[in-house]
Design a protein around this motif. Structure first.
Motif, PDB file in Angstrom:
ATOM      1  N   MET A 290       0.838  -1.197   0.000  1.00 36.70           N
ATOM      2  CA  MET A 290       0.000   0.000   0.000  1.00 36.70           C
ATOM      3  C   MET A 290       0.879   1.256   0.000  1.00 36.70           C
ATOM      4  SD  MET A 290      -2.853   1.098   2.826  1.00 36.70           S
ATOM      5  CE  MET A 290      -3.665   2.708   2.729  1.00 36.70           C
ATOM      6  N   ALA A 291       0.541   2.213  -0.885  1.00 39.84           N
ATOM      7  CA  ALA A 291       1.333   3.437  -0.960  1.00 39.84           C
ATOM      8  C   ALA A 291       1.212   4.216   0.339  1.00 39.84           C
ATOM      9  CB  ALA A 291       0.839   4.274  -2.132  1.00 39.84           C
ATOM     10  N   ARG A 292       2.349   4.764   0.774  1.00 44.48           N
ATOM     11  CA  ARG A 292       2.330   5.578   1.986  1.00 44.48           C
ATOM     12  C   ARG A 292       1.755   6.949   1.663  1.00 44.48           C
ATOM     13  NH1 ARG A 292       8.503   5.229   3.144  1.00 44.48           N
ATOM     14  NH2 ARG A 292       8.407   5.418   0.887  1.00 44.48           N
ATOM     15  N   LEU A 293       0.948   7.471   2.588  1.00 37.96           N
ATOM     16  CA  LEU A 293       0.317   8.762   2.363  1.00 37.96           C
ATOM     17  C   LEU A 293       1.351   9.863   2.520  1.00 37.96           C
ATOM     18  CD1 LEU A 293      -2.909   8.112   4.461  1.00 37.96           C
ATOM     19  CD2 LEU A 293      -2.602   7.835   1.994  1.00 37.96           C
ATOM     20  N   THR A 294       1.272  10.845   1.642  1.00 36.76           N
ATOM     21  CA  THR A 294       2.224  11.947   1.741  1.00 36.76           C
ATOM     22  C   THR A 294       1.714  13.160   0.984  1.00 36.76           C
ATOM     23  OG1 THR A 294       4.563  12.520   1.597  1.00 36.76           O
ATOM     24  CG2 THR A 294       3.640  11.310  -0.277  1.00 36.76           C
ATOM     25  N   PHE A 295       2.563  14.184   0.878  1.00 36.40           N
ATOM     26  CA  PHE A 295       2.221  15.427   0.196  1.00 36.40           C
ATOM     27  C   PHE A 295       3.290  15.691  -0.877  1.00 36.40           C
ATOM     28  CE2 PHE A 295       5.599  18.077   2.005  1.00 36.40           C
ATOM     29  CZ  PHE A 295       6.007  17.297   3.064  1.00 36.40           C
ATOM     30  N   LYS A 296       3.122  16.784  -1.592  1.00 40.10           N
ATOM     31  CA  LYS A 296       4.060  17.112  -2.665  1.00 40.10           C
ATOM     32  C   LYS A 296       5.266  17.890  -2.129  1.00 40.10           C
ATOM     33  CE  LYS A 296       0.115  17.563  -5.794  1.00 40.10           C
ATOM     34  NZ  LYS A 296      -0.732  18.521  -6.543  1.00 40.10           N
ATOM     35  N   ARG A 297       6.433  17.576  -2.663  1.00 41.62           N
ATOM     36  CA  ARG A 297       7.714  18.246  -2.338  1.00 41.62           C
ATOM     37  C   ARG A 297       8.129  17.983  -0.889  1.00 41.62           C
ATOM     38  NH1 ARG A 297       5.012  21.084  -6.158  1.00 41.62           N
ATOM     39  NH2 ARG A 297       3.678  22.038  -4.622  1.00 41.62           N
ATOM     40  N   GLY A 298       8.894  18.876  -0.255  1.00 42.92           N
ATOM     41  CA  GLY A 298       9.396  18.627   1.097  1.00 42.92           C
ATOM     42  C   GLY A 298      10.833  18.144   1.077  1.00 42.92           C
ATOM     43  N   ILE A 299      11.363  17.834   2.264  1.00 39.51           N
ATOM     44  CA  ILE A 299      12.782  17.460   2.407  1.00 39.51           C
ATOM     45  C   ILE A 299      12.941  16.291   3.387  1.00 39.51           C
ATOM     46  CG2 ILE A 299      13.651  19.778   1.887  1.00 39.51           C
ATOM     47  CD1 ILE A 299      13.925  20.202   4.933  1.00 39.51           C
ATOM     48  N   HIS A 300      14.166  15.820   3.508  1.00 34.66           N
ATOM     49  CA  HIS A 300      14.489  14.727   4.434  1.00 34.66           C
ATOM     50  C   HIS A 300      15.691  15.133   5.302  1.00 34.66           C
ATOM     51  CE1 HIS A 300      12.282  12.723   1.160  1.00 34.66           C
ATOM     52  NE2 HIS A 300      11.838  11.933   2.107  1.00 34.66           N
TER      53      HIS A 300
ATOM     54  N   GLY B 275     -12.397   9.760  12.500  1.00 31.44           N
ATOM     55  CA  GLY B 275     -11.153  10.138  13.148  1.00 31.44           C
ATOM     56  C   GLY B 275      -9.995   9.419  12.486  1.00 31.44           C
ATOM     57  N   VAL B 276      -8.966  10.156  12.102  1.00 32.35           N
ATOM     58  CA  VAL B 276      -7.795   9.553  11.452  1.00 32.35           C
ATOM     59  C   VAL B 276      -6.545   9.993  12.212  1.00 32.35           C
ATOM     60  CG1 VAL B 276      -6.456   9.330   9.328  1.00 32.35           C
ATOM     61  CG2 VAL B 276      -8.939   9.642   9.208  1.00 32.35           C
ATOM     62  N   ILE B 277      -5.771   9.027  12.670  1.00 31.63           N
ATOM     63  CA  ILE B 277      -4.503   9.331  13.354  1.00 31.63           C
ATOM     64  C   ILE B 277      -3.377   9.073  12.356  1.00 31.63           C
ATOM     65  CG2 ILE B 277      -3.046   8.859  15.359  1.00 31.63           C
ATOM     66  CD1 ILE B 277      -5.535   7.607  16.704  1.00 31.63           C
ATOM     67  N   GLY B 278      -2.671  10.146  11.986  1.00 35.83           N
ATOM     68  CA  GLY B 278      -1.591  10.032  10.997  1.00 35.83           C
ATOM     69  C   GLY B 278      -0.234   9.993  11.682  1.00 35.83           C
ATOM     70  N   ILE B 279       0.534   8.945  11.408  1.00 33.58           N
ATOM     71  CA  ILE B 279       1.838   8.760  12.066  1.00 33.58           C
ATOM     72  C   ILE B 279       2.883   8.435  10.996  1.00 33.58           C
ATOM     73  CG2 ILE B 279       3.107   7.483  13.852  1.00 33.58           C
ATOM     74  CD1 ILE B 279       0.360   6.637  14.982  1.00 33.58           C
ATOM     75  N   GLU B 280       4.044   9.080  11.065  1.00 36.22           N
ATOM     76  CA  GLU B 280       5.107   8.786  10.093  1.00 36.22           C
ATOM     77  C   GLU B 280       5.607   7.351  10.264  1.00 36.22           C
ATOM     78  OE1 GLU B 280       8.158  11.766  10.429  1.00 36.22           O
ATOM     79  OE2 GLU B 280       7.298  12.900   8.771  1.00 36.22           O
TER      80      GLU B 280
ATOM     81  N   ILE C 183     -12.636   5.177  13.702  1.00 35.46           N
ATOM     82  CA  ILE C 183     -11.250   5.631  13.881  1.00 35.46           C
ATOM     83  C   ILE C 183     -10.301   4.771  13.045  1.00 35.46           C
ATOM     84  CG2 ILE C 183      -9.357   5.910  15.537  1.00 35.46           C
ATOM     85  CD1 ILE C 183     -11.403   6.526  17.678  1.00 35.46           C
ATOM     86  N   ASP C 184      -9.427   5.438  12.288  1.00 32.06           N
ATOM     87  CA  ASP C 184      -8.386   4.763  11.521  1.00 32.06           C
ATOM     88  C   ASP C 184      -7.017   5.273  11.954  1.00 32.06           C
ATOM     89  OD1 ASP C 184     -10.151   3.319   9.729  1.00 32.06           O
ATOM     90  OD2 ASP C 184     -10.565   5.269   8.802  1.00 32.06           O
ATOM     91  N   VAL C 185      -6.028   4.402  11.894  1.00 33.36           N
ATOM     92  CA  VAL C 185      -4.639   4.792  12.110  1.00 33.36           C
ATOM     93  C   VAL C 185      -3.917   4.580  10.789  1.00 33.36           C
ATOM     94  CG1 VAL C 185      -2.515   4.365  13.415  1.00 33.36           C
ATOM     95  CG2 VAL C 185      -4.752   4.096  14.531  1.00 33.36           C
ATOM     96  N   VAL C 186      -3.307   5.639  10.253  1.00 32.20           N
ATOM     97  CA  VAL C 186      -2.690   5.529   8.937  1.00 32.20           C
ATOM     98  C   VAL C 186      -1.193   5.845   9.022  1.00 32.20           C
ATOM     99  CG1 VAL C 186      -4.824   6.096   7.741  1.00 32.20           C
ATOM    100  CG2 VAL C 186      -3.208   7.930   8.290  1.00 32.20           C
ATOM    101  N   SER C 187      -0.454   5.201   8.123  1.00 36.82           N
ATOM    102  CA  SER C 187       0.994   5.385   8.055  1.00 36.82           C
ATOM    103  C   SER C 187       1.316   6.459   7.022  1.00 36.82           C
ATOM    104  CB  SER C 187       1.640   4.051   7.667  1.00 36.82           C
ATOM    105  OG  SER C 187       3.011   4.228   7.447  1.00 36.82           O
ATOM    106  N   LEU C 188       2.136   7.420   7.427  1.00 35.91           N
ATOM    107  CA  LEU C 188       2.542   8.507   6.535  1.00 35.91           C
ATOM    108  C   LEU C 188       4.004   8.320   6.137  1.00 35.91           C
ATOM    109  CD1 LEU C 188       1.179  11.426   8.759  1.00 35.91           C
ATOM    110  CD2 LEU C 188      -0.005  10.386   6.817  1.00 35.91           C
ATOM    111  N   LYS C 189       4.341   8.723   4.937  1.00 29.14           N
ATOM    112  CA  LYS C 189       5.742   8.688   4.517  1.00 29.14           C
ATOM    113  C   LYS C 189       6.550   9.631   5.388  1.00 29.14           C
ATOM    114  CE  LYS C 189       8.672   9.222   0.446  1.00 29.14           C
ATOM    115  NZ  LYS C 189       8.716   9.549  -0.989  1.00 29.14           N
ATOM    116  N   THR C 190       7.722   9.204   5.826  1.00 28.39           N
ATOM    117  CA  THR C 190       8.583  10.059   6.639  1.00 28.39           C
ATOM    118  C   THR C 190       9.195  11.136   5.762  1.00 28.39           C
ATOM    119  OG1 THR C 190       9.079   8.261   8.165  1.00 28.39           O
ATOM    120  CG2 THR C 190      10.613  10.105   8.132  1.00 28.39           C
TER     121      THR C 190
END
Length: 443
Positions: A1-11, A201-206, A226-233
């Motif tokens: 499953m693709a990790r949820l994320t946004f456009k651009r950003g840094i690491h 309710g959605v809990i977003g965690i990297e 309630i859902d717990v979702v994994s976000l791209k770090t």
């Protein structure tokens, strides 16, 4: 499953190894005076309800909100009001503050510990308890929580999103709260969901916090809303607009629009713990978790502290410095406030005290812009930081506004990516502040 994320950003380097495996340690008997600035939130300052010489109790309201956007302040110790004076706060301002001499008896106000059954309460009753508890956003912004929970009637809220990303390097206070207060997070979210019957309710965690994802999924099991979702770090995954996009693929428009305009309300995970404590235990906001960390700290730790505790005292409790820090920061290295003094009190938005070595700070001199476009590539709002920087330096406020400079998150991605070490975010922050001050003067 693709990790949820946004456009651009840094690491950026994450630096969380210092404290991520260290359980929260109580530091609840501070030695020095407790200082309560009247500005600990976005909005109008509070006004003291006490005077010099008064005895106060734990949980007693000592300052009252003076406007719609404001939140009252409560004493976190029992003792005597020693002074009402000016105090420095982490953003460098001097504001009115109440100073309380701790008597170390921790005698509680009789109004505390009233447990409510939220299922029997009206919407207005729940919001009023949260308001009177003085709860504000614990992620750092300090927006009064009861205001967030009272969107205009024409805004239909279908997502309550909890921010468990904690994308700022070095910070681990939210991570430890997710591991150690997970049941309270779920119950706090359930309380908020009663206010919005059509919302999920959605809990977003990297995804660099697999243990937090695991334990919250366990506690959320069987909760059909309630859902717990994994976000791209990725930084700034925890910024409000970026988190909303990652979870819902909705974009909050520019020009003053809010998350409620796209059906969302976002809260920090520790804010929701404060909501649970207010409703289920009758406790106002008097404590917070503070990460004291960085290469210059002898024993980095996560502390549970009483609001009003001195920064210097917490640094001492972490063993002091191993070497003279090159940079001290209140908060994370990307969006925190650089400090010139640690004679400061912990306020509701204090997430961390960071002491960086020369190697960590990488504080090189500023060179000319080479027009490489790196700052544009990483800006999560698709702004043009190099152009905004030039406009800010030329004090071209009209041009700055036309290029949407006021929408800047001040996340620091542009400065991080800039090979010339241009002080981009600092100049944008100053420009925004100047423009907003000019607007206030015209009113």
């Amino acid at each position: 499953m693709a990790r949820l994320t946004f456009k651009r950003g840094i690491h950026p380097p994450h630096g969380k190894h210092y404290t991520e495996d260290k359980p929260i340690e109580n530091y609840l008997d501070p030695k020095g005076d407790l200082v309560y600035p009247m500005v600990q939130h976005i909005g109008a300052p509070c006004e003291p309800l006490v005077k010099r010489g008064d005895r106060v109790l734990v949980g007693q309201k000592i300052a009252e909100a003076q406007a719609f956007v404001s939140a009252p302040i409560h004493s976190s110790v029992s003792g005597t009001v020693k002074a009402i004076t000016e105090s420095l706060i982490p953003n460098g301002q001097k504001v009115k503050a109440i100073v309380v001499e701790n008597d170390h008896e921790y005698e509680e106000d009789p109004s505390l510990n009233k447990a409510y059954n939220y299922k029997d309460m009206t919407r207005e009753e729940i919001i009023n308890v949260i308001k009177e508890a003085g709860i504000v956003g614990m992620g750092g912004a300090g927006f009064p929580t009861h205001i967030k929970l009272s969107p205009p009637e024409d805004k239909e809220i279908d997502h309550i999103i909890l921010n468990g990303a904690e994308c700022e390097p070095y910070l681990t206070s939210d991570y430890r709260v997710m591991l150690e207060e997970s049941e309270r997070i779920i119950e706090g979210l359930k309380i908020i969901l009663t206010l919005f019957p059509k919302a999920r309710g959605v809990i977003g965690i990297e995804d660099n916090k697999p243990e937090a994802i695991k334990i919250l999924k366990q506690h959320a099991a069987g909760q059909d809303r309630i859902d717990v979702v994994s976000l791209k770090t990725k930084y700034p995954q925890g910024a409000e607009k970026q988190l909303i996009y990652a979870v819902t693929k909705r974009e909050v428009p520019f020009k003053g629009k809010l998350p409620a305009d796209v059906g969302c309300i976002v809260h920090n995970v520790d804010t929701v713990v404060a909501v649970q404590r207010a409703i289920r235990r009758g406790r106002p906001l008097m404590r917070r978790i503070v990460t004291v960390t960085g290469g210059a700290i002898k024993e980095p730790k996560n502390f549970k502290v009483r609001i009003g505790t001195s920064y210097q005292e917490l640094i001492d409790a972490a063993g002091g410095f191993t070497e003279e820090p090159v940079k001290l920061i209140s908060g994370g290295p990307m969006m925190g406030m650089a400090l010139y003094n640690v004679d400061l009190p912990v306020v509701k938005g204090t997430s961390a005290i960071l002491a960086l070595t020369k190697k960590e700070a990488n504080d090189g001199g500023e060179l000319n812009c080479i027009r490489c476009g790196k700052c544009i590539e990483v800006c999560p709002l698709n702004l043009i930081p190099s152009e905004l920087n030039a406009l800010a330096l030329n004090k071209d406020w009209e041009g700055f506004e036309k290029l949407n400079g006021l929408e800047c998150l001040q996340c620091g991605c542009c400065s991080f990516a800039c090979p010339s070490k241009r002080h981009l975010v600092q100049s944008l922050r100053t420009a925004k502040s100047t423009i907003l001050q000019n607007r206030r003067k015209k009113k």
